[in-house]
Enzyme design. Structure first.
Site, PDB file in Angstrom:
ATOM      1  N   LYS A   1      36.125   9.878 -32.411  1.00 35.11           N
ATOM      2  CA  LYS A   1      34.783   8.139 -33.052  1.00 35.11           C
ATOM      3  C   LYS A   1      34.954   7.291 -32.092  1.00 35.11           C
ATOM      4  CE  LYS A   1      36.232   8.815 -37.696  1.00 35.11           C
ATOM      5  NZ  LYS A   1      34.741   8.658 -38.291  1.00 35.11           N
TER       6      LYS A   1
ATOM      7  N   LYS B   1      34.149  16.868 -50.393  1.00 34.51           N
ATOM      8  CA  LYS B   1      35.975  16.762 -50.007  1.00 34.51           C
ATOM      9  C   LYS B   1      36.580  14.529 -50.179  1.00 34.51           C
ATOM     10  CE  LYS B   1      34.323  13.934 -45.198  1.00 34.51           C
ATOM     11  NZ  LYS B   1      34.433  14.371 -43.791  1.00 34.51           N
TER      12      LYS B   1
ATOM     13  N   LYS C   1      22.381  20.336 -43.735  1.00 37.05           N
ATOM     14  CA  LYS C   1      21.286  20.275 -42.997  1.00 37.05           C
ATOM     15  C   LYS C   1      20.486  21.907 -42.394  1.00 37.05           C
ATOM     16  CE  LYS C   1      24.460  16.617 -40.437  1.00 37.05           C
ATOM     17  NZ  LYS C   1      23.664  15.366 -40.812  1.00 37.05           N
TER      18      LYS C   1
ATOM     19  N   ASP D   1      40.123  15.869 -41.140  1.00 38.19           N
ATOM     20  CA  ASP D   1      38.704  14.465 -42.087  1.00 38.19           C
ATOM     21  C   ASP D   1      37.616  15.779 -41.185  1.00 38.19           C
ATOM     22  OD1 ASP D   1      37.392  12.385 -42.989  1.00 38.19           O
ATOM     23  OD2 ASP D   1      36.805  11.778 -41.309  1.00 38.19           O
TER      24      ASP D   1
ATOM     25  N   HIS E   1      33.911  20.588 -41.846  1.00 35.46           N
ATOM     26  CA  HIS E   1      32.937  20.305 -40.727  1.00 35.46           C
ATOM     27  C   HIS E   1      32.666  21.175 -39.739  1.00 35.46           C
ATOM     28  CE1 HIS E   1      32.031  17.332 -43.459  1.00 35.46           C
ATOM     29  NE2 HIS E   1      32.133  16.468 -42.719  1.00 35.46           N
TER      30      HIS E   1
ATOM     31  N   HIS F   1      28.715  18.933 -46.667  1.00 37.73           N
ATOM     32  CA  HIS F   1      27.269  18.295 -45.898  1.00 37.73           C
ATOM     33  C   HIS F   1      26.857  18.776 -44.946  1.00 37.73           C
ATOM     34  CE1 HIS F   1      29.218  15.178 -44.396  1.00 37.73           C
ATOM     35  NE2 HIS F   1      27.995  15.301 -43.275  1.00 37.73           N
TER      36      HIS F   1
ATOM     37  N   GLU G   1      30.549  11.134 -32.768  1.00 41.48           N
ATOM     38  CA  GLU G   1      30.335   9.806 -33.380  1.00 41.48           C
ATOM     39  C   GLU G   1      30.558   8.151 -32.642  1.00 41.48           C
ATOM     40  OE1 GLU G   1      31.084   9.727 -38.552  1.00 41.48           O
ATOM     41  OE2 GLU G   1      33.478  10.565 -37.138  1.00 41.48           O
TER      42      GLU G   1
END
Ligand code: NAP
Length: 481
Positions: free
Chosen positions: A328, A145, A179, A232, A237, A175, A213
């Site tokens: 974030k 990505k 998981k 992003d 995701h 990714h 995050e």
């Protein structure tokens, strides 16, 4: 419970961008851990490729340092691992080094090229691999990505790759799909009789997907400011997680069967009304700069937080909202999916027993695991009082010492590339469909000239995000580790 490690076939893996950040932090340490686990056969070889001028010994020293810093596990076989490494200096835009690289590759092993470089180089790499006879029909390419910035650029990237490789050769990494818990989500849904009959709008009140995050944009400010949380995190995701929750059972666990079902979910997503969308930006506090100071654009309108309500318009999910939230500098680093079931139709215990709901919470990080909240009688005398208790399954604990050996997402995904299994990789049409849903949402706030709402660092995001659920008579689960 012992996990079995089945060695993969011998391979040549070329890492373009083998000197970059991703290679240092994830790819190379991940390969070392698979080596330690005994999954890499004797004949496996890894070839770093980038412009930097290393010889094989210099590159091995570089990789040894990266493993020292990011390896996570030391099986004291570092020299044996390094012996499998090689390096060729190539410029994706030049001619030097390419024939040398071609000579290093073997014909009788799996051949994979990891494009760990900016997407602007994909076309150049693909072209040169072809020109130099390395792009065999069986070879595989792995791309990272961001896969495009919008629908148009994603289509262009897909076309660039499709000019040289079949879809069956292209491994687009998200990714999150690597998981352990994410795959376990499929095992829980489709391996048990217990959940699937309840997995629909008749029994599920709503679903929350949170990826929180604690870090800010830091040194990535320049890149991030052109992207924002929607591009992003959500477009890839969070949408992938939504798909796995919402999809119909595939006929079998095979790459196209799974990806066909995920694609149907994306195509069933309704457009998002701007009343069901909150964007935020973290503010400076006494200790830390705010988003705008970090990116250097004091008028930036890019979001570092987003929350939205999505609806999947199909028979299974009509009427059950999916609330997505990511940001974030939030209160804790915590990612989870929570399936919140409806209230029991009638409480035989009376109103004083309070409201109790089953919640299946799938934790992605930290402490991957699954918790099912069930209601029981509070122990002891004094009548019938109800309490909610978690049935907890932390994978690391459940698996004992083996749990510590759970491969991280990159390790698993790279081994899947070598095995030729695309189930956990995004197909081109999936990526395009995700952008087709995301683009109008982004266009909408751009046209309205919307400025993100400020929020405090260490909070759960802007107040309006709380209201998004309050208005619907619901509330977010607490963000905590
Ligand atoms: P990076 O640190 O900037 O590394 C870029 C790599 O590309 C370097 O090895 C660089 O090596 C090589 N390179 C640049 N121009 C080249 C050229 N003309 N020919 C050959 N090699 C060239 O970037 P990164 O963070 O590793 O990211 C790589 C890709 O992964 C990007 O697409 C990024 O978006 C994606 N990604 C990264 C992360 C992460 O955590 N870092 C996470 C998700 C996705 P030389 O300078 O030696 O040529």
């Amino acid at each position: 419970m012992a996990s079995r490690v089945i060695p993969v076939d011998p391979f040549d893996l070329v890492i373009f961008g083998g000197t970059g950040d991703l290679a240092r932090r994830k790819i190379l340490p991940g390969l070392y851990r698979r080596f330690c686990a005994g999954q890499m056969p004797e004949e496996a070889r890894i070839i770093g490729a980038a412009r930097s001028d290393y010889d094989a010994a210099g590159y091995r020293a570089f990789v040894a340092e990266a493993i020292e810093e990011f390896g996570g596990r030391d099986c004291e076989q570092i020299d044996a691992f390094l012996a499998r490494l090689d390096y060729v200096a190539v410029d994706a835009k030049g001619t030097g080094g390419w024939s040398e690289l071609a000579q290093r590759l073997r014909d009788d092993v799996v051949r994979a090229f990891y494009f760990s470089v900016g997407p602007g180089l994909f076309g150049d790499l693909a072209e040169r691999l072809h020109k130099n006879g390395m792009a065999t029909p069986e070879c595989r390419v792995v791309v990272e990505k961001p896969f495009g910035h919008d629908l148009e650029s994603a289509r262009a990237l897909n076309a660039t790759l499709a000019a040289h490789f079949d879809e069956g050769q292209i491994y687009r990494i998200d990714h999150y799909l690597g998981k352990e818990t994410v795959q376990n989500l499929m095992a829980v849904r489709f391996g048990n009789m217990l959940f699937e009959p309840l997995w629909n709008s008749q029994y599920v009140d709503h679903i929350q997907i949170t990826v929180a995050e604690t870090v800010g944009v830091g040194g990535r400010g320049g890149y991030y400011d052109k992207s924002g949380a929607m591009r992003d995190m959500v477009q890839n995701h969070l949408m992938q997680l939504l798909c796995l929750i919402a999809m119909e059972p595939p006929a079998k666990f095979d790459p196209d069967a799974v990806r066909d079902e995920k694609l149907k979910v994306i195509r069933a997503l309704d457009p998002v009304d701007h009343h069901h969308l909150v964007r935020g930006q973290y503010e400076a506090d006494a200790q830390n700069p705010g988003y705008r100071e970090e990116t250097g654009d004091l008028r930036s309108k890019t979001e570092s937080f987003i929350a939205l309500r999505a609806s999947v318009s199909n028979w299974r999910w009509a009427g059950t909202p999916f609330y997505l939230r990511t940001g974030k500098r939030l209160r804790a680093r915590s990612s989870e999916i929570a399936v919140v079931f409806k209230d029991a139709p009638h409480s035989i215990f009376g109103p004083e027993a309070g409201r109790h709901r089953n919640i299946l919470a799938i934790r992605l990080q930290p402490n991957e695991g699954i918790t099912l909240k069930v209601t029981i009688k509070e122990p002891g005398p004094g009548g019938m009082r109800l309490v909610d208790v978690p049935l907890d399954m932390s994978f690391a604990e459940a698996l004992g010492p083996e749990g510590e050996e759970i491969p991280d997402a990159y390790e698993r995904l790279i081994m899947d590339v070598i095995r030729g299994n695309q189930t956990l990789f995004m197909r081109g049409d999936e990526v395009e469909a995700a952008w087709a849903w995301t683009d109008p949402i982004i266009r909408g706030w751009e046209e309205r000239g919307e400025v993100p709402k400020p929020y405090d660092q260490g909070s759960s995001g802007p107040e309006d995000a709380l209201m998004l659920l309050h208005r619907d008579g619901r509330r977010w689960r607490e963000i905590r580790e």
